[in-house]
Design an enzyme around this catalytic site. Structure first.
Site, mmCIF file in Angstrom:
data_model
loop_
_atom_site.group_PDB
_atom_site.id
_atom_site.type_symbol
_atom_site.label_atom_id
_atom_site.label_comp_id
_atom_site.label_asym_id
_atom_site.label_seq_id
_atom_site.Cartn_x
_atom_site.Cartn_y
_atom_site.Cartn_z
ATOM 1 N NE ARG A 166 -3.502 -2.319 2.799
ATOM 2 C CZ ARG A 166 -3.176 -3.478 3.349
ATOM 3 N NH1 ARG A 166 -1.927 -3.658 3.812
ATOM 4 N NH2 ARG A 166 -4.059 -4.451 3.450
ATOM 5 C CE LYS A 190 -6.078 -1.234 5.069
ATOM 6 N NZ LYS A 190 -7.398 -1.492 4.429
ATOM 7 C CG HIS A 263 -4.889 0.812 -3.687
ATOM 8 N ND1 HIS A 263 -4.127 0.678 -2.533
ATOM 9 C CD2 HIS A 263 -5.903 -0.083 -3.565
ATOM 10 C CE1 HIS A 263 -4.677 -0.237 -1.751
ATOM 11 N NE2 HIS A 263 -5.745 -0.721 -2.360
ATOM 12 N NE ARG A 266 -3.144 -3.610 -1.432
ATOM 13 C CZ ARG A 266 -2.578 -4.416 -0.535
ATOM 14 N NH1 ARG A 266 -1.252 -4.512 -0.511
ATOM 15 N NH2 ARG A 266 -3.296 -5.121 0.309
ATOM 16 C CG HIS A 289 -5.895 -8.937 1.163
ATOM 17 N ND1 HIS A 289 -6.108 -9.281 -0.161
ATOM 18 C CD2 HIS A 289 -5.781 -7.587 1.171
ATOM 19 C CE1 HIS A 289 -6.130 -8.188 -0.901
ATOM 20 N NE2 HIS A 289 -5.931 -7.153 -0.121
ATOM 21 C CE1 TYR A 298 -6.469 -6.510 -6.877
ATOM 22 C CE2 TYR A 298 -6.528 -7.738 -4.815
ATOM 23 C CZ TYR A 298 -6.431 -6.537 -5.494
ATOM 24 O OH TYR A 298 -6.310 -5.376 -4.797
#
Length: 317
Positions: A166, A190, A263, A266, A289, A298
């Site tokens: 990110r 995150k 992004h 990414r 993730h 994806y």
């Protein structure tokens, strides 16, 4: 019920000659009988499922059901799109295949259910913009030696695409997070979760050049020695807004859609890996993730791209 289980298990354990499109057709008929006799679905629903399953059987052909992967099934969805089916029809086909796989799991024919990860039509509409490989190449070559901080910019763009990180993760990278010898970097995502992400040769080369030729000069402008890898002209860590502006500027320079953002690199990273046959769960790990359901967006790569990969790498293509 006992007879059907025995029959399906016999088909599942049969040799390659039996595991053909004909065997798949038999399994599909057993599935429709199950929906009719035990799920008590309406006649019209059974008829719709029947049409969808006949289409699926024709596509499966001589493939073995237990061997089909999410990439294979994404290719099937691609063929549905190429046939210009209505979005509602494509969605119904996906539901039919998902339900069929659940039935196969219950009967012991397959252990995994890759169909669970196929995107719905609603998800396709949210599909993020993805650059082609040619566009990525053009974009990564857009910084020129005449640009003031071109070494830094090349390194940042290469890292964005090479790692799928990110924008905030790239901005927060520290020099000590790099492991050039091991060809990876440590990324904090995150929730403070850390992960190790591989680095390719071109990204490593661009980082080394930036460290040797430019970063020292930028760091000298800061009142305190900065830990971050990518620095602004003032010697402070580059922020997301600056990175966003640089990406926009370089994209515009080579004529790429103005909607591109950090992004987008990414998204392209993940899509290109999956199009080349990468394992979905490994891509999930590299992206950071928490849920594989997030990564599945994806998996619906263009069927033409899958054909290209097959043509390039299959020994009998």
């Amino acid at each position: 019920m006992a007879k059907r289980v025995t029959k399906l298990q016999q088909l599942a354990s049969a040799g390659p000659a039996v595991r053909s499109g004909r065997a798949t057709a038999t399994l599909c008929q057993e599935f429709l009988d199950y929906l009719r006799g035990e799920c008590h679905l309406a006649a019209n629903t059974i008829s719709a499922y029947g049409n969808d399953m006949r289409r699926f059987v024709a596509w499966v052909d001589t493939r073995r059901l237990p061997d089909l992967t999410i990439q294979d099934l994404s290719g099937y969805v691609g063929t549905l799109q190429e046939e210009d089916l209505a979005p509602a029809s494509i969605s119904r086909n996906i539901v039919a295949v998902r339900t069929f796989y659940k039935f196969l799991q219950l009967e012991g024919v397959v252990t995994d259910n890759p169909a669970e990860l196929i995107m719905t039509q609603k998800m396709w509409q949210r599909m993020p913009g993805v650059l082609t490989m040619r566009q990525v190449e053009s974009f990564l070559n857009s910084p020129k030696r005449s640009d003031k901080f071109w070494q830094r910019d090349v390194a940042m763009l290469e890292v964005l695409y090479a790692t799928g990180c990110r924008a905030s993760e790239v901005c927060n990278l520290r020099v000590r997070d790099l492991s050039m010898a091991q060809k990876h970097l440590r990324c904090e995502g995150k929730g403070g979760k850390q992960r190790m992400v591989p680095l390719g040769g071109r990204a490593i080369a661009s980082i080394k050049r930036y460290l040797e030729e430019l970063r020292g000069d930028l760091a000298a402008k800061s009142p305190h020695p900065p830990e971050e890898l990518f620095l602004s002209r003032s010697g402070r860590a580059i922020d997301r807004v600056q990175l966003w502006r640089l990406v926009k500027a370089y994209a515009k320079r080579v004529g790429i859609d103005e909607k591109i953002s950090p992004h987008s690199l990414r998204h392209s990273f993940a899509t290109h890996l999956l199009a080349g046959g990468a394992d979905l769960r490994l891509v999930q790990e590299m992206l950071g993730h928490a849920s594989i359901q997030t990564t599945q967006i994806y998996t619906h790569v263009e069927h033409s791209r899958l054909k290209k990969v097959h043509s390039q790498f299959h020994p009998r293509a």
